[in-house]
Design an enzyme around this catalytic site. Structure first.
Site, PDB file in Angstrom:
ATOM      1  N   ASP A  95       0.909  -1.147   0.075  1.00 55.82           N
ATOM      2  CA  ASP A  95      -0.181  -0.174  -0.009  1.00 55.82           C
ATOM      3  C   ASP A  95       0.989   1.468   0.159  1.00 55.82           C
ATOM      4  O   ASP A  95       0.554   2.125  -0.629  1.00 55.82           O
ATOM      5  CB  ASP A  95      -1.142   0.164   1.356  1.00 55.82           C
ATOM      6  N   CYS A 136       2.386  -7.105   5.646  1.00 57.58           N
ATOM      7  CA  CYS A 136       1.888  -5.947   5.098  1.00 57.58           C
ATOM      8  C   CYS A 136       0.503  -6.359   5.281  1.00 57.58           C
ATOM      9  O   CYS A 136       0.162  -7.353   5.254  1.00 57.58           O
ATOM     10  CB  CYS A 136       2.436  -5.521   3.773  1.00 57.58           C
ATOM     11  N   SER A 484      -5.969   4.613   4.700  1.00 51.38           N
ATOM     12  CA  SER A 484      -4.836   3.810   5.173  1.00 51.38           C
ATOM     13  C   SER A 484      -4.771   3.837   6.878  1.00 51.38           C
ATOM     14  O   SER A 484      -5.833   4.648   7.509  1.00 51.38           O
ATOM     15  CB  SER A 484      -3.477   4.558   4.879  1.00 51.38           C
TER      16      SER A 484
END
Length: 585
Positions: A95, A136, A484
């Site tokens: 990301d 991640c 995020s």
């Protein structure tokens, strides 16, 4: 020689080979054994339970970069406990690296591909057990989703957080850099200072250091019970991580021998514990996508209403970035996320009798925690940072199925302002960069949902730039995309139904008044129904951004964000039904 006789150099198979015996045992499997012997497996190896070791190692980010090394220690633990490990690799998408580009659309799609690939390898090679090494953001839920589908004895081990970097003498992380980009564009810092942030923020291997999505989901999996307590939290570059990996190898063999399956751990009560952990630590709103998705793979349903019920009763007690002061490595140094368990249990906000993969209950783990003297990363439940949880679910005329806002890191509970409408994240970022967003605005980014993107990309480039320009406390932002875990401010994501399927967000026009009322749990558009009906009559679905390949497949299969954006075929069923009854084209 009779077929049921053993050759003198063949050991009898271990009884724990409940699945893999069909791959390796008997005269008819001689060809399979021949191929496995070609790469070094012995008769003794093939007589033992076979355990898959899935890694998501990839050379595109620091987040998963230590997994090749950790896999070797996991395999050592498996061998020492009488098993035979077989390592395999799947993919990951960063990301942080892809943020703000077309590549970001691949991130959420990767969750499904990772889960699919782990499932396929495990089914194709008849593993008796599995260890998923994850790092991640999307790899963590993907590993848990695969365990739910397979329901063979298994463990998920997070490879660990990155240590904090340094910028201007203060702790820094990748969000520091995104906000520095905004500050540079606003003329607040020099290009040289931006370069200093770039060079200082990320010092080595490990996933993003605050309570962003990776560390949020790592915490959630310890509370859910699919990761062994205390091992996920060890930072990636701490030497103790290697022994943690060995321990996981030994642990999975215990699970295999006793046939302890993930479905006995991932119960409805365990999922409530996981949601509580997100709220108590001010974690990422992405958990509202991932936890329902994991639950669905276990045959359970975790709705947004269920999620809201837990977060509304769970106070914020962990002082963690981006809303607070400390990084995940500080949480580990303080004693680990079991400190959060301990505090929540004081008010019976967890199911303490829920079992975890290492055999202990949540209550037992909490009772055994030792708090290290130092910074107060976890506040006592008697004096929480906030009485209300880290998230809130808002519904209303603009989000009939729901939306989510993170409450940690800002105090605003109400905002009323004019809509600034953008049909893509790219268009919005350009407007922010060119200083076209002003105090009081409500920024609307649409056609970025699971279907519309496709892939529901994150908006950290935009939110970071807004904060960097000094607008983080004076504007609001809402999107059918997502954020995020590093996002903070009055930002609402997962607005559903999304614009691509004609949700109300598709009908918003520039200048419309939008009202966000957190206390009332409402997100509303102040436009009369007659006007909305006229707009709806002339709205047409946009052309898909992808017409073939993985992105097109995903858009055809994916469900609403309110259902976890899972690819269980629900969306395709709806599409086919609409074609059959004549309501769609």
């Amino acid at each position: 020689m009779a077929e049921d006789q053993q050759l003198p150099y063949h050991r009898p198979s271990d009884p724990a080979k409940r699945v893999s015996h069909a791959l390796t045992d008997g005269p008819d499997r001689a060809a399979a054994r021949a191929m496995l012997k070609a790469i070094g497996f012995t008769d003794d190896d093939l007589s033992q339970p076979i355990v898959g070791v899935a890694t998501t190692w990839i050379e595109t980010m620091p987040c998963n970069f230590n997994q090749r090394r950790l896999a070797e220690f996991v395999k050592e633990g498996i061998r020492a406990a009488g098993g035979t490990p077989m390592e395999f690799n799947t993919i990951a998408v960063s990301d942080g690296v892809s943020m703000g580009t077309e590549g970001m659309k691949a991130s959420l799609v990767s969750r499904e591909v990772i889960a699919d690939s782990i499932e396929l390898v495990a089914r194709g090679h008849l593993f008796d057990g599995i260890v998923c090494l994850v790092g991640c953001d999307k790899t963590i839920p993907a590993g848990a989703m695969a365990l739910g589908r397979l329901d063979i004895p298994g463990v998920v081990l997070y490879n660990g957080t990155i240590y904090p970097g340094t910028y201007k003498g203060k702790p820094a992380d990748v969000v520091t850099v995104f906000e520095a980009i905004g500050a540079y564009r606003a003329g607040k810092i020099s290009l040289e200072e931006l370069y200093d942030a770039e060079n200082g923020a990320c010092p080595g291997a490990g996933a993003c250091g605050g309570q962003f999505t990776a560390n949020t989901m790592s915490t959630a999996l310890e509370f859910l019970g699919l990761s062994p307590a205390g091992l996920n939290g060890i930072p990636a570059e701490d030497p103790a991580k290697d022994e943690a990996a060995r321990e996981v190898g030994r642990l999975v063999m215990h699970l295999v021998r006793h046939d302890i399956r993930p479905s006995t751990i991932a119960t409805p009560e365990a999922f409530e514990n996981a949601v509580a952990s997100v709220s108590a630590t001010g974690g990422s709103t992405n958990a509202a996508l991932h936890l329902p998705a994991i639950a669905s793979e276990f045959g359970l349903r975790l709705t947004l209403d269920d999620y809201a019920r837990v977060v509304d009763r769970t106070p914020l007690i962990a002082d963690m970035r981006p809303g607070g002061r400390y990084a995940a490595a500080d949480m580990y140094d303080a004693g680990g996320v079991a400190l959060v368990m301990r505090e929540l249990l004081k008010r019976d906000l967890l199911h303490g009798d829920a079992k975890t993969v290492d055999g202990r209950t949540i209550a037992a783990i909490a009772a055994g925690v030792t708090e290290t003297p130092g910074p107060q990363v976890v506040h006592p439940i008697e004096t929480p940072i906030k009485e209300t949880g880290g998230h809130a679910i808002l519904k209303g005329s603009l989000a009939p199925e729901g939306s989510i806002v993170k409450l940690a890191g800002h105090e605003r509970r109400h905002h009323r302002g004019p809509a600034r409408v953008f049909d893509s994240e790219t268009a919005c970022f350009k407007a922010v960069r060119d200083r076209q967003i002003h105090e009081g605005d409500v920024v609307v980014i649409r056609y970025e949902g699971p279907i519309g993107g496709p892939g529901m990309q994150e908006m950290l480039s935009v939110t970071g730039a807004l904060v960097g320009e000094g607008l983080g406390e004076s504007v609001a932002l809402l999107t059918d995309g997502r954020f995020s875990g590093g996002t903070h401010g009055l930002m609402l994501g997962h607005v559903a139904p999304e614009a691509a399927v004609g949700g109300p967000i598709a009908l918003v026009e520039e200048g419309d008044t939008i009202v966000i009322d957190v206390d009332a749990r409402q997100l509303n558009l102040e436009v009369d129904e007659a006007t909305l009906a006229e707009r709806r009559a002339r709205w047409t679905p946009p052309k898909p951004n992808y017409t073939r390949g993985v992105m097109a497949k995903y858009a055809a299969l994916v469900s609403s964000a309110s259902e976890g954006a899972v690819t269980n075929g629900a969306q395709l069923t709806r599409t086919l039904a609409s074609r059959t009854d004549g309501s769609g084209s």
